[in-house]
Enzyme design. Structure first.
Site, PDB file in Angstrom:
ATOM      1  N   ASP A  33      40.794  27.534  36.900  1.00  0.00           N
ATOM      2  CA  ASP A  33      41.572  28.569  37.574  1.00  0.00           C
ATOM      3  C   ASP A  33      41.185  28.568  39.035  1.00  0.00           C
ATOM      4  OD1 ASP A  33      42.827  29.643  35.403  1.00  0.00           O
ATOM      5  OD2 ASP A  33      41.178  31.000  34.941  1.00  0.00           O
TER       6      ASP A  33
HETATM    7  N1  LIG Z   1      48.658  42.886  41.161  1.00  0.00           N
HETATM    8  C1  LIG Z   1      49.747  42.160  41.412  1.00  0.00           C
HETATM    9  N2  LIG Z   1      50.941  42.759  41.507  1.00  0.00           N
HETATM   10  C2  LIG Z   1      52.035  42.033  41.747  1.00  0.00           C
HETATM   11  N3  LIG Z   1      52.044  40.724  41.914  1.00  0.00           N
HETATM   12  C3  LIG Z   1      50.894  40.063  41.843  1.00  0.00           C
HETATM   13  C4  LIG Z   1      49.674  40.752  41.580  1.00  0.00           C
HETATM   14  N4  LIG Z   1      48.693  39.858  41.561  1.00  0.00           N
HETATM   15  C5  LIG Z   1      49.261  38.669  41.782  1.00  0.00           C
HETATM   16  N5  LIG Z   1      50.580  38.779  41.948  1.00  0.00           N
HETATM   17  C6  LIG Z   1      51.529  37.696  42.202  1.00  0.00           C
HETATM   18  O1  LIG Z   1      51.545  36.827  41.100  1.00  0.00           O
HETATM   19  C7  LIG Z   1      51.175  35.523  41.522  1.00  0.00           C
HETATM   20  C8  LIG Z   1      50.347  34.866  40.474  1.00  0.00           C
HETATM   21  O2  LIG Z   1      49.213  35.624  40.195  1.00  0.00           O
HETATM   22  P1  LIG Z   1      48.338  35.284  38.980  1.00  0.00           P
HETATM   23  O3  LIG Z   1      47.500  36.469  38.689  1.00  0.00           O
HETATM   24  O4  LIG Z   1      49.143  34.659  37.914  1.00  0.00           O
HETATM   25  O5  LIG Z   1      47.435  34.183  39.565  1.00  0.00           O
HETATM   26  P2  LIG Z   1      45.936  34.183  39.244  1.00  0.00           P
HETATM   27  O6  LIG Z   1      45.814  34.047  37.781  1.00  0.00           O
HETATM   28  O7  LIG Z   1      45.289  35.323  39.906  1.00  0.00           O
HETATM   29  O8  LIG Z   1      45.525  32.915  39.976  1.00  0.00           O
HETATM   30  P3  LIG Z   1      44.662  31.838  39.304  1.00  0.00           P
HETATM   31  O9  LIG Z   1      45.526  31.275  38.224  1.00  0.00           O
HETATM   32  O10 LIG Z   1      44.438  30.920  40.430  1.00  0.00           O
HETATM   33  O11 LIG Z   1      43.430  32.480  38.820  1.00  0.00           O
HETATM   34  C9  LIG Z   1      50.450  35.716  42.830  1.00  0.00           C
HETATM   35  O12 LIG Z   1      50.629  34.623  43.657  1.00  0.00           O
HETATM   36  C10 LIG Z   1      51.134  36.914  43.413  1.00  0.00           C
HETATM   37  O13 LIG Z   1      52.289  36.532  44.094  1.00  0.00           O
END
Ligand SMILES: Nc1ncnc2c1ncn2[C@@H]1O[C@H](COP(=O)(O)OP(=O)(O)OP(=O)(O)O)[C@@H](O)[C@H]1O
Ligand SMILES: [Ca+2]
Length: 951
Positions: A377
């Site tokens: 991740d």
């Molecule tokens: N709390 C939130 N509210 C709304 N949108 C969000 C939020 N957090 C992240 N996002 C959006 O969703 C996208 C993907 O986030 P996600 O959480 O799936 O990635 P992650 O799991 O944090 O990243 P990684 O896979 O690298 O650990 C982000 O790029 C952002 O645009």
């Protein structure tokens, strides 16, 4: 190694190969029987929440009244821990070691015979030697048990407890009946609970019942009339729908429950006791060692039988021949081998735990050295998971991407002046559509790091948290698949608004208007959409996580009955915010090392392609051609497993990926025969973690579900800890090869020595007691200390070991035979030389031979500390246990030569200082020859780089 005894038994865990199906079935049956016994949960599932509260004298909102009350109850019920009492006393175990080993029994028999034949001296000597041998073995076995026990305590269970109205995060061990516990998706249930609140709650009970479908849970009592009891009056576990069982996992929703049963008073506890009495399945390495041990035993028995036969034909004393043969058998059989392997693995795991990697299953230690792909991740593992808002952009105020409000460059300015209407609206959306909360205890915001960052920036604009002023009605929570979040509220003035934030391409596709700098809503033209996308891409390509914000004036003054995803449409776009999450400083060097060692690193992230590529480049993941190296989630959806397997070799970044994608990725990699490590922390990551060869979960951010599914937990969530673990894994394997070299060469040398002298009609160079003492050296502390040799960081330069590679490689075999030959030649030389001086065998001659062999062995051990590096590179002081073990062995040898009592036992004589010096010179040859070999090998490696990979 996990506290969950069901693993690998009731689950059809792919990694466990169980050829013993029949015993598995009988196991299942007896488990079923145990589970049908009455536990408190049976009583409480039939009564209502109110009655439960009454009976346990507690409160369904505030829990037990006080800690005193809880302490009082703990005296009665004991801690909520399941420990397995070992009822056998140490003495009994010690004594049983004499009886269980047939060779030892034979030796005792021979001592008896000696005594009867009037050879009292011999009888006493042999008996003493036996006692020493058994004691050393016993101590080692005991240590192995203790270190295995310590492994089970590495991942303590925790829970959310409410007591006296206060919520706290505590160890599950403190729970007592009556306690109120909160749990949510991803948690592991800490005790048997009567559920008092349940929201969309379903629990995975597969580790108790074997049922794979999660069970939907409710709060209502089971109706005594309508329920169809079986004749025993017992309600089956799976039908107690208002009970959450200890050890099961929350798959969806959240809830609360009152503890009704703890430790052995739970269904989990009942089975745990039975399971822990069953031996854990052995690791492949342990099995290989067992087999090696058996093969060697057979081999030595044949050789010894041969020696014995020839000796008797030659007319030697049969009693002496018998004693020597049996002692030789004791010595040559590496009975300590499996124990040393176990202790080495267990100590290695404990050492890894100190370095922040907790290995939950022993076999994983071996697999770690073979890992050649790591899928990680991004957020929190490769990056520090501390986000800071850097840039804000709104279409009305800033028109194009060249014009961005940079919160970091303009330090010290009062950003209040920048609050045009669209900026203000964007900040407001980021504030209201937000689930982070302020913790007075920690004096900071807690929650989703993205949400926290958005709240933390408000003060820069002198804005307050506006959430207390609105009435929140519904929410579509954020998740990694949806990639946005929406909140429906009523403002103070009564207006009905939907606030939305999320991945920019999502939000933009739902928007058809935008808010301008004056607060007016305007239609969004295609050209403007392009500008927004350009700006978002430009923020993302700086490595910033970029979110878009939007709102929607909702119709009607009544809340909608249910907020669904398709209502999120026709939005008014307000602006973009970019936030930075810098890479962890340790990650770049770790990745460099891994790549140099032939490991393929893949980043999997929910963030956009541009953000991912920027971060990947920052930490040294090669992204040469983004077209080939980066794969987006949508593209992934269209690919078949085979197609993915074909291209995955070039891919180093997966962007906009969901947890479900991880499963496809692991499958594709494994299809190619790679050994995969995969990280994950959420409930949805569990299947991928299970399928990966090494599933890695996060100790801080990870859910219990992910931890249960994983093979290894990183307590600091840091990617570079994986490198540490792989390093240790490889190191442990090398250590095992090293002490094998030591043990086997000693064993071969001792056998050959006696065999040769018998063949050439020479008297026996070593007597039975001396052979037993040598056995202690080779099976005991010196060998064990080779197993704890500190890891050489250069192991990472070698490519991952292939899974099919043998432990006894050609190199190892060549080395150990060479060593054995050197010891045999040296010892026979000393023996013959001593004998020739006076033409007959005196105690002095055997003492010289005996001491020579022991010295040889110690130098051999020194040479075995590293397979390729000179001891002068490794350092003499780097393995304290080794020095202690060798020091003690030499001290023991001196006792055997100089103390009259032991002189009697071992039939030795005192040697002069000159004698010792002479022996040291002869025996150091084994060490010197090995040093020359290492030097030579190194020379060869320098001339031929590919040679290294073979060593
Ligand atoms: N709390 C939130 N509210 C709304 N949108 C969000 C939020 N957090 C992240 N996002 C959006 O969703 C996208 C993907 O986030 P996600 O959480 O799936 O990635 P992650 O799991 O944090 O990243 P990684 O896979 O690298 O650990 C982000 O790029 C952002 O645009
Ligand atoms: Ca032995």
């Amino acid at each position: 190694m996990s506290a969950n005894p069901f693993e690998g038994y009731l689950n059809d865990n792919e990694k466990q190969v169980d050829d013993n199906l029949n015993s598995d079935e009988s196991l299942l049956l007896s488990t079923k029987e145990l589970l049908s016994k009455a536990t408190p949960s049976l009583e409480f599932c039939k009564i209502s929440v109110e009655e439960t509260v009454d009976r346990l004298n507690t409160n369904s909102k505030t829990g037990l009244a006080s800690t005193e009350e809880a302490n009082h109850r703990r005296k009665e019920y004991g801690p909520n821990e399941i420990s397995v009492e070992d009822d056998e006393s140490l003495w009994k175990k010690f004594l049983s070691n004499f009886v269980e080993d047939r060779l030892i029994l034979l030796l005792i028999g021979s001592a008896f015979v000696s005594a009867i034949m009037g050879n009292l001296d011999d009888a006493i000597s042999i008996t003493l030697a036996i006692i020493i041998v058994v004691s050393v073995g016993f101590v080692q076995e005991y240590r192995s048990e203790k270190s295995l026990e310590a492994l089970n305590k590495l991942v303590p269970a925790e829970c959310h407890l409410v007591r006296g109205g206060q919520e706290a995060h505590v160890l599950a061990a403190v729970l007592v009946p009556g306690d109120l516990v909160c749990f949510r998706i991803g948690d592991r249930i800490p005790a048997d609970l009567r559920i008092t609140e349940a929201f969309d709650l379903s629990i995975d009970e597969s580790n108790l019942t074997g049922e794979n479908e999660p069970v939907h849970k409710v709060t209502s009592a089971i109706n005594k009339e309508t329920f169809n009891y079986d004749t025993s009056g017992i309600i089956p576990l799976s039908d107690r729908t208002n009970i959450a069982y200890m050890g099961t996992l929350v798959k969806e929703g959240h809830g609360k429950g009152i503890v009704v049963g703890t430790s052995t008073n739970t269904s989990f506890g009942a089975v745990f006791e039975m399971m822990s009495s069953i031996e854990k399945p052995k690791t492949p390495l342990q099995l290989a060692m067992d087999k090696l041990g058996k093969d060697l035993s057979l081999f030595s028995f044949i050789v010894i039988g041969f020696i014995c036969l020839i000796g008797i034909i030659q007319g030697r004393s049969w009693l002496e021949m018998f004693q020597i043969s049996v002692s030789l058998a004791v010595a040559a059989i590496p009975e300590g081998l499996p124990i040393i392997v176990t202790v080495t693995l267990a100590l290695g795991v404990l050492r890894m735990a100190k370095r922040k990697a907790i290995v939950r299953r022993l076999p994983s230690v071996e697999t770690l050295g073979s890992v050649n792909v790591i899928c990680s991740d991004k957020t929190g593992t490769l990056t520090s998971n501390h986000m800071t808002v850097c840039k804000i952009w709104c279409l009305g105020s800033m028109t194009n991407k060249l014009n961005v409000l940079d919160l970091q460059k303009t330090k010290g300015t009062n950003f209040k002046n920048y609050l045009t209407d669209d900026v203000r609206a964007t900040l407001n959306v980021s504030n209201i559509c937000n689930n982070a909360s302020f913790s007075v205890e920690h004096s900071k915001y807690l929650g989703n790091p993205t949400d926290v960052a958005l709240l933390e920036q408000l003060s820069k604009f002198e804005l307050e948290d506006n959430r207390p002023n609105v009435k929140k009605i519904h929410e579509i929570p954020f998740n990694s698949k949806r990639k946005f979040m929406a909140t429906e509220v009523f403002e103070q003035d009564g207006s009905h608004v939907l606030y939305v934030k999320g991945a920019f391409e999502k939000i933009l596709s739902y928007s058809n208007t935008f808010l301008n700098e004056k607060g007016k809503i305007e239609k969004l033209t295609d050209a403007q959409k392009v500008s927004i996308t350009e700006c978002a891409e430009s923020l993302a390509s700086e490595g910033l996580r970029t979110l878009a914000f939007a709102k929607l004036q909702m119709k009607g003054t009544e809340p909608v009955t249910k907020l669904t995803e398709d209502m999120v449409t026709d939005l008014t776009f307000t602006g973009l915010i970019g936030m930075s999450d810098p890479p962890r400083p340790t990650v770049k060097p770790a990745i460099e090392q891994l790549i140099r060692g032939g490991v393929h690193i893949i980043m999997i992230t929910g963030d956009s392609e541009s953000t991912a590529v920027n971060i990947a480049r920052q930490i040294g993941i090669p992204v040469i051609d983004p077209k080939l190296s980066v794969l987006n989630g949508d593209k992934l959806n269209e690919m078949s497993d085979d197609q993915l397997a074909n291209v995955i070799d070039h891919v180093s970044v997966f962007a906009r990926a969901t947890p479900e994608h991880k499963l496809n990725i692991v499958r594709a990699l494994r299809q190619r025969g790679e050994v995969v490590a995969m990280t994950g922390d959420g409930v949805n990551d569990a299947p991928a973690l299970k399928l990966a060869d090494i599933g890695v979960s996060m100790g801080k951010m990870g859910t219990d579900v992910a931890k249960e599914a994983s093979d290894m937990v990183l307590t600091d969530d840091d990617f570079s800890t994986i490198l540490t673990a792989i390093e240790e894994g490889k190191g442990i394997f090398n250590n095992i090869q090293n002490f094998l070299t030591f043990q086997l060469s000693t064993s071969i040398a001792a056998l050959s020595l006696v065999a040769l002298s018998t063949l050439f009609k020479l008297p026996n160079p070593l007597n039975a007691m001396q052979i037993l003492w040598i056995n202690i050296l080779m099976d005991g502390p010196p060998a064990q200390s080779l197993g704890v040799e500190p890891v050489d960081h250069e192991v990472m330069k070698k490519p991952p070991r292939r899974r099919t590679d043998k432990i006894l490689t050609k190199q190892v075999l060549r080395r150990l035979v060479g060593t054995a030959v050197c010891i045999i030649v040296g010892t026979i030389y000393v023996f013959v030389k001593e004998m020739a001086e006076d033409g007959k065998i005196t105690p002095r001659d055997t003492t010289m031979t005996f001491t020579c062999f022991v010295f040889f062995d110690m130098f051999n051990a020194l040479a075995c500390r590293h397979s390729t590096k000179s001891i002068f590179e490794v350092g003499f002081l780097t393995n304290k246990m080794f020095n202690a073990a060798v020091g003690l062995s030499l001290l023991g040898q001196m006792c055997a030569i100089y103390i009259p009592f032991f002189q009697n036992v071992f039939k030795t004589e005192r040697l002069s200082l000159g004698d010792l010096f002479f022996l040291l010179i002869v025996s150091s040859s084994v060490f010197i020859i090995d040093e020359i070999r290492k030097y030579w090998d190194k020379k060869k490696a320098q001339n031929d780089p590919s040679y290294y990979s073979m060593v």
